[in-house]
Motif scaffolding. Structure first.
Motif, PDB file in Angstrom:
ATOM      1  N   GLN A 135      25.823  27.229  41.074  1.00 48.33           N
ATOM      2  CA  GLN A 135      26.224  28.305  42.102  1.00 48.33           C
ATOM      3  C   GLN A 135      27.423  27.978  42.901  1.00 48.33           C
ATOM      4  OE1 GLN A 135      23.109  30.282  44.164  1.00 48.33           O
ATOM      5  NE2 GLN A 135      22.277  31.125  41.949  1.00 48.33           N
ATOM      6  N   ALA A 136      28.010  27.130  43.780  1.00 46.41           N
ATOM      7  CA  ALA A 136      28.177  26.202  45.557  1.00 46.41           C
ATOM      8  C   ALA A 136      29.967  26.832  44.317  1.00 46.41           C
ATOM      9  CB  ALA A 136      28.286  25.680  45.669  1.00 46.41           C
ATOM     10  N   THR A 137      29.921  26.022  43.561  1.00 54.00           N
ATOM     11  CA  THR A 137      30.872  26.150  42.184  1.00 54.00           C
ATOM     12  C   THR A 137      31.680  27.392  42.225  1.00 54.00           C
ATOM     13  OG1 THR A 137      30.556  23.731  41.958  1.00 54.00           O
ATOM     14  CG2 THR A 137      32.162  24.626  40.352  1.00 54.00           C
ATOM     15  N   LEU A 138      30.573  27.745  41.137  1.00 53.91           N
ATOM     16  CA  LEU A 138      31.242  29.637  40.592  1.00 53.91           C
ATOM     17  C   LEU A 138      31.756  30.140  41.704  1.00 53.91           C
ATOM     18  CD1 LEU A 138      27.709  29.602  38.664  1.00 53.91           C
ATOM     19  CD2 LEU A 138      29.640  29.466  37.402  1.00 53.91           C
ATOM     20  N   ALA A 139      31.094  30.337  42.965  1.00 52.91           N
ATOM     21  CA  ALA A 139      31.399  31.162  44.205  1.00 52.91           C
ATOM     22  C   ALA A 139      33.162  30.520  44.411  1.00 52.91           C
ATOM     23  CB  ALA A 139      30.536  31.168  45.464  1.00 52.91           C
ATOM     24  N   VAL A 140      33.028  29.295  44.298  1.00 51.45           N
ATOM     25  CA  VAL A 140      34.416  28.803  44.775  1.00 51.45           C
ATOM     26  C   VAL A 140      35.319  29.215  43.756  1.00 51.45           C
ATOM     27  CG1 VAL A 140      36.665  26.556  45.014  1.00 51.45           C
ATOM     28  CG2 VAL A 140      33.860  26.858  46.350  1.00 51.45           C
ATOM     29  N   ILE A 141      35.083  29.601  42.629  1.00 50.53           N
ATOM     30  CA  ILE A 141      35.927  30.090  41.801  1.00 50.53           C
ATOM     31  C   ILE A 141      36.299  31.726  41.876  1.00 50.53           C
ATOM     32  CG2 ILE A 141      36.174  29.912  39.351  1.00 50.53           C
ATOM     33  CD1 ILE A 141      34.250  27.722  38.385  1.00 50.53           C
ATOM     34  N   SER A 142      35.130  31.703  41.986  1.00 47.49           N
ATOM     35  CA  SER A 142      35.363  33.230  42.257  1.00 47.49           C
ATOM     36  C   SER A 142      36.104  33.587  43.444  1.00 47.49           C
ATOM     37  CB  SER A 142      34.131  34.325  42.615  1.00 47.49           C
ATOM     38  OG  SER A 142      32.910  33.771  41.261  1.00 47.49           O
ATOM     39  N   ASP A 143      36.599  32.738  44.943  1.00 48.26           N
ATOM     40  CA  ASP A 143      36.828  33.393  45.441  1.00 48.26           C
ATOM     41  C   ASP A 143      38.525  33.214  45.503  1.00 48.26           C
ATOM     42  OD1 ASP A 143      34.937  33.230  47.364  1.00 48.26           O
ATOM     43  OD2 ASP A 143      34.926  31.446  48.181  1.00 48.26           O
ATOM     44  N   ILE A 144      38.779  32.134  44.388  1.00 47.99           N
ATOM     45  CA  ILE A 144      39.993  32.269  44.009  1.00 47.99           C
ATOM     46  C   ILE A 144      40.904  32.839  42.781  1.00 47.99           C
ATOM     47  CG2 ILE A 144      41.911  30.393  43.059  1.00 47.99           C
ATOM     48  CD1 ILE A 144      40.191  28.352  43.298  1.00 47.99           C
ATOM     49  N   ILE A 145      39.929  34.004  42.033  1.00 46.61           N
ATOM     50  CA  ILE A 145      39.929  34.280  41.199  1.00 46.61           C
ATOM     51  C   ILE A 145      40.014  35.800  42.389  1.00 46.61           C
ATOM     52  CG2 ILE A 145      38.690  36.161  39.252  1.00 46.61           C
ATOM     53  CD1 ILE A 145      37.225  34.067  38.981  1.00 46.61           C
ATOM     54  N   MET A 146      39.440  36.060  42.916  1.00 47.20           N
ATOM     55  CA  MET A 146      38.918  37.833  43.687  1.00 47.20           C
ATOM     56  C   MET A 146      40.901  37.071  44.473  1.00 47.20           C
ATOM     57  SD  MET A 146      36.475  38.795  46.427  1.00 47.20           S
ATOM     58  CE  MET A 146      36.228  36.977  47.316  1.00 47.20           C
ATOM     59  N   ASP A 147      40.959  36.177  45.083  1.00 41.38           N
ATOM     60  CA  ASP A 147      42.153  36.438  46.367  1.00 41.38           C
ATOM     61  C   ASP A 147      43.768  36.478  45.354  1.00 41.38           C
ATOM     62  OD1 ASP A 147      40.835  36.211  48.833  1.00 41.38           O
ATOM     63  OD2 ASP A 147      41.241  34.069  49.220  1.00 41.38           O
ATOM     64  N   VAL A 148      43.114  35.335  44.096  1.00 38.84           N
ATOM     65  CA  VAL A 148      44.678  36.204  43.042  1.00 38.84           C
ATOM     66  C   VAL A 148      44.922  37.251  42.959  1.00 38.84           C
ATOM     67  CG1 VAL A 148      45.661  35.828  41.121  1.00 38.84           C
ATOM     68  CG2 VAL A 148      44.511  33.606  42.043  1.00 38.84           C
ATOM     69  N   TYR A 149      43.631  38.406  42.710  1.00 40.56           N
ATOM     70  CA  TYR A 149      43.876  39.836  42.533  1.00 40.56           C
ATOM     71  C   TYR A 149      44.523  40.349  43.438  1.00 40.56           C
ATOM     72  CZ  TYR A 149      42.344  43.795  40.312  1.00 40.56           C
ATOM     73  OH  TYR A 149      42.711  45.476  39.360  1.00 40.56           O
ATOM     74  N   ALA A 150      44.097  40.087  44.812  1.00 43.68           N
ATOM     75  CA  ALA A 150      44.407  40.687  45.675  1.00 43.68           C
ATOM     76  C   ALA A 150      45.964  40.344  46.248  1.00 43.68           C
ATOM     77  CB  ALA A 150      43.440  40.653  46.883  1.00 43.68           C
ATOM     78  N   LEU A 151      46.509  38.925  46.431  1.00 41.23           N
ATOM     79  CA  LEU A 151      47.087  38.785  46.782  1.00 41.23           C
ATOM     80  C   LEU A 151      48.215  38.758  45.805  1.00 41.23           C
ATOM     81  CD1 LEU A 151      46.333  35.090  47.409  1.00 41.23           C
ATOM     82  CD2 LEU A 151      46.874  36.669  49.261  1.00 41.23           C
ATOM     83  N   GLU A 152      48.050  39.307  44.551  1.00 40.15           N
ATOM     84  CA  GLU A 152      49.348  39.107  43.620  1.00 40.15           C
ATOM     85  C   GLU A 152      48.936  41.330  43.231  1.00 40.15           C
ATOM     86  OE1 GLU A 152      50.031  38.114  38.460  1.00 40.15           O
ATOM     87  OE2 GLU A 152      48.176  39.999  39.203  1.00 40.15           O
ATOM     88  N   SER A 153      48.108  42.034  43.633  1.00 32.43           N
ATOM     89  CA  SER A 153      48.081  43.265  43.432  1.00 32.43           C
ATOM     90  C   SER A 153      49.617  43.431  45.321  1.00 32.43           C
ATOM     91  CB  SER A 153      47.134  44.129  43.583  1.00 32.43           C
ATOM     92  OG  SER A 153      45.740  43.688  42.806  1.00 32.43           O
ATOM     93  N   GLY A 154      48.861  42.772  46.206  1.00 35.77           N
ATOM     94  CA  GLY A 154      49.514  42.570  47.206  1.00 35.77           C
ATOM     95  C   GLY A 154      51.172  42.741  47.025  1.00 35.77           C
ATOM     96  N   LEU A 155      51.264  41.291  46.259  1.00 28.59           N
ATOM     97  CA  LEU A 155      52.932  41.401  45.982  1.00 28.59           C
ATOM     98  C   LEU A 155      53.519  42.318  45.255  1.00 28.59           C
ATOM     99  CD1 LEU A 155      54.845  38.977  46.941  1.00 28.59           C
ATOM    100  CD2 LEU A 155      54.536  37.721  45.047  1.00 28.59           C
ATOM    101  N   VAL A 156      52.983  42.589  44.197  1.00 28.55           N
ATOM    102  CA  VAL A 156      53.417  43.990  43.300  1.00 28.55           C
ATOM    103  C   VAL A 156      53.838  44.951  43.471  1.00 28.55           C
ATOM    104  CG1 VAL A 156      53.024  44.638  40.950  1.00 28.55           C
ATOM    105  CG2 VAL A 156      52.447  42.344  40.690  1.00 28.55           C
ATOM    106  N   ARG A 157      53.020  44.870  44.448  1.00 24.48           N
ATOM    107  CA  ARG A 157      52.950  46.382  45.417  1.00 24.48           C
ATOM    108  C   ARG A 157      54.435  46.516  46.366  1.00 24.48           C
ATOM    109  NH1 ARG A 157      49.193  48.704  49.452  1.00 24.48           N
ATOM    110  NH2 ARG A 157      50.227  50.823  49.904  1.00 24.48           N
ATOM    111  N   ALA A 158      54.463  45.448  46.818  1.00 24.61           N
ATOM    112  CA  ALA A 158      55.613  45.429  47.568  1.00 24.61           C
ATOM    113  C   ALA A 158      56.400  44.806  47.570  1.00 24.61           C
ATOM    114  CB  ALA A 158      55.680  43.708  49.191  1.00 24.61           C
ATOM    115  N   LEU A 159      56.790  44.296  46.288  1.00 27.20           N
ATOM    116  CA  LEU A 159      58.564  44.164  45.091  1.00 27.20           C
ATOM    117  C   LEU A 159      58.650  45.621  44.549  1.00 27.20           C
ATOM    118  CD1 LEU A 159      57.358  40.595  43.762  1.00 27.20           C
ATOM    119  CD2 LEU A 159      59.087  41.321  45.890  1.00 27.20           C
TER     120      LEU A 159
END
Lengths: 255, 586
Positions: B485-509
């Motif tokens: 589960q700990a590994t799965l959670a790390v992967i989730s954290d990256i996926i989650m931040d990717v979605y958030a960071l990309e959404s924020g960057l696309v919006r800013a651009l």
């Protein structure tokens, strides 16, 4: 009954006003625009009258393209249609505004017109009087109670000293609406979605103005000076009161 | 309005994102903004003004407020026009969700009614059931709740013991059992209750509170949200007409989990409002509170708290609107009159399960952090009940627990991705193959003439990192993956931040606002190294002390991630200056 409402779009009262670099106006970029709060009383009173007497409520506003949003907000409250007089490139002052609104109103042959007693941006309180003058109608303002029986309106307005003045006026009349006249409804969600398809006609300012021109020439805008910090007078109440009186008399010279 | 193309769930990780497909709040129509303004006005004037009475559970108050909301049309948004609603989608619903947040207890009761309360009938009801209930739910004549949890079946919802047995005359199901922690339970007229037919077949029932044998227990004494009703629902030989079975017998789990998908996004949307309300409290407070003869908003550490709060709000806002736009895009393609219209809608919601879980986790954790900083900015006053931030800190705690704990949602994100990759529903394996070969040949460069190319590249790198790490984990753990589960959670954290960071960057651009750009760049600059370190640790764990195994992992990692320096203090200052000047997020 055909009811007209004069409406102005103004900056939200909480807006922090910034003067443009050239001093000829205010920066509009970050302003949140709203219906002039006194005009909301006018819309509400018009809607109540329509609910009793039937007919149609028409919103008339003279302003740039963004003013259409304020008209749509009034349509969302329940008004039937709107007219915007496009003022792009026109020098607008209370006089020209009154001329344009009166011109539009004449074409509509309203039986009564409601307006806010004044707009909260420039606080001129001139336009509704000007419109009445141009139409050759009477006006009553500020009105805090309104009733209509047949073709006669009974209106209450406050006068100095807390007394009330009761006025009867035969229609047509222009009514300047005061706070307390009613509690404006707010738009319901279905109302907002319905307003989308209600018509908003556009008139050209130049056609309504003819040869009339603005009478006011703005030379410069400036913000009021910042209020100076207050003074706290320490000490026992008696001594402090004596000191306060002394300061009011000797420093402030107000008593 | 919402994007024209149908977006596949999880595709943001493996396919290039098309900016036009990302809906941003700046693209809201005038009407939708007006819906929000009406919600905000109702929320402040009618609801917030009665906050004290709500928090002490004044009898009848919450019910009358929800009915008043119904009169304004606030409850009918998503109900189709044929059933007395407005038939609007998720973008409109997001606008309402974030504007109805001035009083937290009311906000939760509202979300419960319009979300997990109303949506089961809306998506799974027969035409007859919809006709019977939706018009009344849309006006607030009936209030709704959702009863899944039991004392010993929380996250493990399917372990519930509530039982349903068909009566001898086959006209009723007789339900027995007890549902726990039911939001709106004490005020609801209609409750979607889950029980097992013959103790086996998990099934949803539309249970009216007035049905014989249905009652509720006493109000729970909670850490926060003192104004909401949270009670057990007791079923004691409750007689439920057979026509009140929702969906099919034995298919209740589909309803239970898919409704939660919607609930999760809605929760994320509501947290945006929660964060905005907190900034509206902290920013003016920081400007007015003087220490050392200066407003505390002049101190960098306070300014950064305000700025970070705005960054978290922006990211959550960006991702919930992106989700809502994507779902509306998919739903708009469904023929409204086709017989399987509801089924297609359900599929569209399920398609975006990963994104819904992201909205839930990201929003709840962001709000938690913002409320924590709000208490800190208020200092001692933040700890005092008479001041306005203390209750936010307590009230938002539940967000990390209900609608699926953040832990289970982390497992869902990676679990769903891997499951879809394995079944070929999403082409992650091809993408993984590409990345593995590019590890040797080099990664394609982002066109350097693009604005913020280096930050676009950073997001691309994080996407590769998520896919690579998921690939390594699958290869190493194979069928045992679920246990790690700990590994799965790390992967989730990256996926989650990717979605958030990309959404924020696309919006800013898209918007080209200097403040948005500062926010988006700050967020990437701050998160990327943290995620790289988490991934490094995960790889170390996967290698289990075997240095030969670890060495290629670490080499790959060094190629995938790249440190890009940025002066984050300066970026945060741009944000702080803006928020403190306006004393609000917007």
């Amino acid at each position: 009954m055909k009811i007209g409402v004069l409406l102005k779009q103004v900056p939200d009262t909480e807006t922090k006003i910034k003067i443009r670099a050239d001093g000829k106006g205010v920066e509009e970029g970050e302003i949140k625009w709203v219906i002039n709060p006194y005009d909301e009383y006018a819309v509400e009173e018009a809607l109540r009258l329509k609910e009793k007497a039937g007919g149609e409520v028409v919103i008339v506003s003279a302003g740039p393209a963004r003013a259409t949003e304020a008209i749509r907000q009034a349509l969302a409250m329940g008004a039937d249609r709107g007219i915007r007089i496009d003022t792009t490139g026109i020098e607008q002052d209370p006089y020209t505004t009154a001329v344009m609104l009166a011109g539009a109103a004449k074409n509509e042959s309203f039986e009564i017109i409601f307006a806010g007693k004044q707009a909260v941006d420039d606080d001129c309180a001139q336009v509704l009087i000007g419109v009445a003058e141009k139409l050759g109608w009477p006006h009553v303002t500020p009105v805090e109670k309104f009733a209509l029986s047949g073709k006669t309106a009974t209106l209450q307005r406050p006068v100095a000293g807390g007394t009330k003045e009761m006025i009867e006026a035969d229609l047509p009349v222009v009514v300047g609406c005061e706070k307390g006249l009613n509690e404006p409804r707010y738009a319901s969600l279905p109302g907002i979605m319905k307003a989308k398809s209600k018509p908003v006609a556009e008139l050209k300012a130049s056609e309504l103005l003819g040869t009339e021109r603005a009478r006011i020439n703005v030379t410069k805008y400036s913000l009021p000076p910042e209020r100076r910090a207050g003074k706290i007078i320490p000490g026992e109440p008696e001594a402090a009161a004596a000191e306060l009186v002394r300061l009011l008399r000797e420093e402030a010279k107000v008593i | 309005m919402p994007s024209p193309s149908t977006i596949k769930g999880g595709s943001f990780l493996i396919e290039p994102t098309v900016s036009a497909d990302v809906f941003i709040p700046e693209e809201l129509s005038f009407e939708f903004k007006e819906l929000g303004a009406t919600a905000a006005r109702f929320s402040t004037r009618e609801v917030f003004s009665k906050a004290e009475a709500i928090e002490t559970k004044e009898p009848g108050l919450m019910t009358s407020l929800l009915k008043a909301a119904g009169e304004q049309g606030l409850l009918m948004l998503e109900v189709p026009e044929a059933y007395g609603g407005l038939g609007l989608g998720k973008v409109a619903s997001t606008v309402i969700a974030e504007n109805i947040t001035h009083q937290t207890s009311f906000s939760v009761a509202f979300m419960c009614h319009t979300g997990i309360g109303t949506l089961p009938v809306l998506y799974y009801g027969t035409d007859e059931q919809k006709k019977r209930y939706l018009p009344r739910l849309a006006t607030g004549e009936m209030l709704a709740a959702y009863a899944l949890t039991e004392a010993n079946a929380g996250t493990d919802a399917l372990a519930g013991k509530a039982k349903a047995v068909l009566s001898a005359d086959k006209k009723h199901y007789i339900l027995n059992g007890e549902k726990m922690f039911i939001t709106n339970g004490g005020i609801a007229d209609l409750i979607t209750v889950f029980a097992k037919v013959d103790g086996e077949h998990f099934t949803a029932f539309l249970v009216e509170r007035s049905f014989e044998g249905v009652s509720c227990g006493k109000e729970e004494d909670k850490l926060g949200l003192h104004g909401t009703s949270t009670v057990p629902i007791i079923l004691n030989d409750a007689k439920i007409p057979v026509e009140n079975v929702l969906g099919e017998v034995g298919r209740g789990h589909k309803i239970a989990f898919n409704v939660l998908n919607i609930g999760r996004w809605k929760l994320g949307a509501a947290t945006v409002g929660g964060m905005k309300r907190l900034i509206e409290l902290t920013a003016p407070y920081a400007n007015q509170r003087y220490q050392f003869g200066r407003p505390i908003s002049s101190f960098q550490l306070i300014r950064q708290k305000i700025a970070v709060s705005a960054v978290l709000t922006y990211l959550t806002e960006s991702l919930v609107y992106r989700y809502a736009g994507a779902l509306d895009g998919a739903l708009s393609k469904i023929e409204k009159d086709s017989p399987d219209c509801a089924k297609c809608a359900v599929d569209a919601i399920e398609e975006l399960a990963i994104e819904a879980s992201i909205a839930k986790i990201f929003g709840s954790e962001a709000l938690w952090q913002v409320s924590d900083e709000a208490v800190q900015i208020f200092g001692g006053y933040g700890f005092i009940r008479d001041y306005p931030v203390e209750h936010h800190y307590r009230d938002c705690r539940i967000n990390r627990i209900f609608e699926g704990t953040n832990e289970i949602n982390r497992l869902i994100i990676t679990g769903t991705l891997v499951k879809r990759a394995m079944s070929g529903r999403i082409d992650m394996m091809t993408r993984l193959g590409e990345i593995l070969s590019q590890l040797k040949a080099g990664f394609p460069e982002v066109d350097p003439s693009l604005s913020h190319a280096v930050w676009i590249d950073q997001v691309d790198r994080l996407k590769r990192l998520a896919v690579y790490l998921a690939g390594v984990a699958v290869q190493k753990y194979t069928t045992e993956l679920e246990r790690h589960q700990a590994t799965l959670a790390v992967i989730s954290d990256i996926i989650m931040d990717v979605y958030a960071l990309e959404s924020g960057l696309v919006r800013a651009l898209k918007v080209r606002s200097p403040v948005f750009e500062a926010v988006a760049v700050y967020a990437i600059a701050e998160r990327a190294p943290v995620l790289a370190q988490k991934a490094r640790q995960a790889l170390v764990n996967i290698a289990e002390g075997n240095e030969q195994a670890l060495s290629p992992y670490l080499k790959a990692l060094e190629r995938i991630v790249k440190f890009v320096p940025a002066n984050v203090d300066a970026l945060l200052e741009t944000v702080a200056a803006r928020v403190l000047e306006r004393e609000a997020y917007d």
